[in-house]
Write a protein that holds these residues in place. Structure first.
Motif, PDB file in Angstrom:
ATOM      1  N   GLN A  61      33.958 -11.686  13.715  1.00 11.18           N
ATOM      2  CA  GLN A  61      33.704 -10.664  12.585  1.00 11.18           C
ATOM      3  C   GLN A  61      35.240 -10.592  12.051  1.00 11.18           C
ATOM      4  OE1 GLN A  61      32.267  -8.748  16.060  1.00 11.18           O
ATOM      5  NE2 GLN A  61      33.809  -8.060  16.955  1.00 11.18           N
ATOM      6  N   SER A  62      35.353  -9.801  11.390  1.00  9.89           N
ATOM      7  CA  SER A  62      36.405  -9.485  10.432  1.00  9.89           C
ATOM      8  C   SER A  62      36.604  -8.121   9.869  1.00  9.89           C
ATOM      9  CB  SER A  62      36.903 -10.662   9.541  1.00  9.89           C
ATOM     10  OG  SER A  62      36.245 -10.379   8.398  1.00  9.89           O
ATOM     11  N   VAL A  63      37.797  -7.402   9.973  1.00 11.08           N
ATOM     12  CA  VAL A  63      38.111  -6.474   9.337  1.00 11.08           C
ATOM     13  C   VAL A  63      39.000  -6.327   8.077  1.00 11.08           C
ATOM     14  CG1 VAL A  63      38.500  -3.746   9.551  1.00 11.08           C
ATOM     15  CG2 VAL A  63      37.094  -5.125  11.254  1.00 11.08           C
ATOM     16  N   CYS A  66      37.849   0.637   4.226  1.00 12.82           N
ATOM     17  CA  CYS A  66      37.493  -0.403   5.262  1.00 12.82           C
ATOM     18  C   CYS A  66      36.348  -1.348   5.049  1.00 12.82           C
ATOM     19  CB  CYS A  66      37.584   0.287   6.687  1.00 12.82           C
ATOM     20  SG  CYS A  66      37.085  -0.893   7.893  1.00 12.82           S
ATOM     21  N   TYR A 106      34.006  -4.618   6.330  1.00 12.41           N
ATOM     22  CA  TYR A 106      33.883  -5.741   7.592  1.00 12.41           C
ATOM     23  C   TYR A 106      32.950  -6.658   7.345  1.00 12.41           C
ATOM     24  CZ  TYR A 106      29.447  -3.425   8.587  1.00 12.41           C
ATOM     25  OH  TYR A 106      28.191  -3.200   8.501  1.00 12.41           O
ATOM     26  N   SER A 154      30.287  -9.278   9.604  1.00 17.43           N
ATOM     27  CA  SER A 154      29.830  -9.929  11.151  1.00 17.43           C
ATOM     28  C   SER A 154      28.461 -10.251  10.736  1.00 17.43           C
ATOM     29  CB  SER A 154      29.829  -8.285  11.845  1.00 17.43           C
ATOM     30  OG  SER A 154      29.316  -8.787  13.122  1.00 17.43           O
ATOM     31  N   LEU A 189      31.449   0.662  14.703  1.00 10.82           N
ATOM     32  CA  LEU A 189      32.590   0.674  13.873  1.00 10.82           C
ATOM     33  C   LEU A 189      33.540   1.871  14.339  1.00 10.82           C
ATOM     34  CD1 LEU A 189      30.650   0.178  10.524  1.00 10.82           C
ATOM     35  CD2 LEU A 189      32.696  -1.130  11.420  1.00 10.82           C
ATOM     36  N   VAL A 236      36.160  -3.210  14.448  1.00  5.63           N
ATOM     37  CA  VAL A 236      34.665  -3.410  14.676  1.00  5.63           C
ATOM     38  C   VAL A 236      34.427  -4.047  16.266  1.00  5.63           C
ATOM     39  CG1 VAL A 236      34.994  -5.604  13.397  1.00  5.63           C
ATOM     40  CG2 VAL A 236      32.833  -4.592  13.524  1.00  5.63           C
ATOM     41  N   GLY A 260      41.502  -4.166  11.819  1.00  5.14           N
ATOM     42  CA  GLY A 260      42.169  -4.570  10.462  1.00  5.14           C
ATOM     43  C   GLY A 260      43.676  -4.405  10.385  1.00  5.14           C
TER      44      GLY A 260
END
Lengths: 113, 117
Positions: free
Chosen positions: B2-4, B23, B25, B27, B33, B93, B108
């Motif tokens: 996952q990334s933010v 924001c 995300y 995934s 969150l 996340v 993030g």
């Protein structure tokens, strides 16, 4: 204790020395995280402990970094042969497994000179 | 994995103005969150979280956030900011698939909110 406790709050060390950073999580929390926050940067994941499972070490930047968690409670992050780029604030957090909400300590500011 | 992504690194606003910190995300699984706030020289404090249920989540200090699954966003809002809201805000996340065994938080890069008089 009432919250996550980290010690020392500040540490200045000479390049090449080893350092140990300590984290006391909230009592009863089974998950414990270490993050690193460099100046002007976000939070970089280092390592994650969950109960008796093998820790997730995927974030450790080099083999100079290691961490252990004794008795499912206190954790120590060790940095060997410190380098100037290791200078950062090291944050510890803990959480109850079923809420996933993480509570953070105040951090240890490490300065390598 | 996952990334933010926090779309704004710096957000300057005047006191009593509304603010939105963005924001997004990504995934491959369902997520929880969070928004955290970090005041100068302090650790992170949870502002609010979305675990399930209503997509509009209210947090402390008058902040709220809305989970938008189709846009994979979780923007933070406040209708009227105070100078004391000046701080760094982090979106995070965690993987719902790890619900029983815990899962790591991915953060993030942070958004610095500066409220000017």
């Amino acid at each position: 204790g009432a919250g996550v406790s980290q010690s020392p709050s500040n540490k200045v060390t000479e390049k090449g020395k080893d350092v140990e950073l300590r984290c006391d999580p909230i009592s009863g929390h089974t998950a414990l995280y270490w993050y690193r926050q460099s100046l002007g940067q976000g939070l970089e994941f280092l390592i994650y402990f969950q109960g008796n499972s093998a820790p997730d070490k995927s974030g450790l930047p080099s083999d100079r970094f290691s961490a252990e968690r004794t008795g499912g409670s206190v954790s120590t992050l060790t940095i060997q042969r410190t380098q100037q780029e290791d200078s950062a604030v090291y944050l510890c957090a803990s959480s109850l497994v079923w809420t996933t909400e993480a509570f953070f300590g105040q951090g240890t500011r490490l300065t390598v000179v | 994995a996952q990334s933010v992504t926090q779309l704004d690194s710096q957000v300057p606003v005047f006191e009593e103005a509304p603010v939105e910190l963005r924001c997004n995300y990504s995934s491959s699984v369902s997520v929880y969150l969070f928004w955290y706030v970090q005041y100068p020289n302090q650790g992170l404090q949870l502002l609010l979280k979305y675990l399930s249920g209503s997509t509009l989540v209210k947090g402390i200090n008058g902040f709220e956030a809305e989970f938008n699954k189709s846009q994979t966003s979780f923007h933070l809002r406040k209708p009227s900011v105070h100078i004391s809201d000046t701080a760094e805000y982090f979106c995070a996340v965690s993987d719902r698939e790890g619900e029983t065994s815990g899962s790591r938080l991915t953060f993030g890069e942070g958004t610095q909110l500066t409220v000017n008089p």
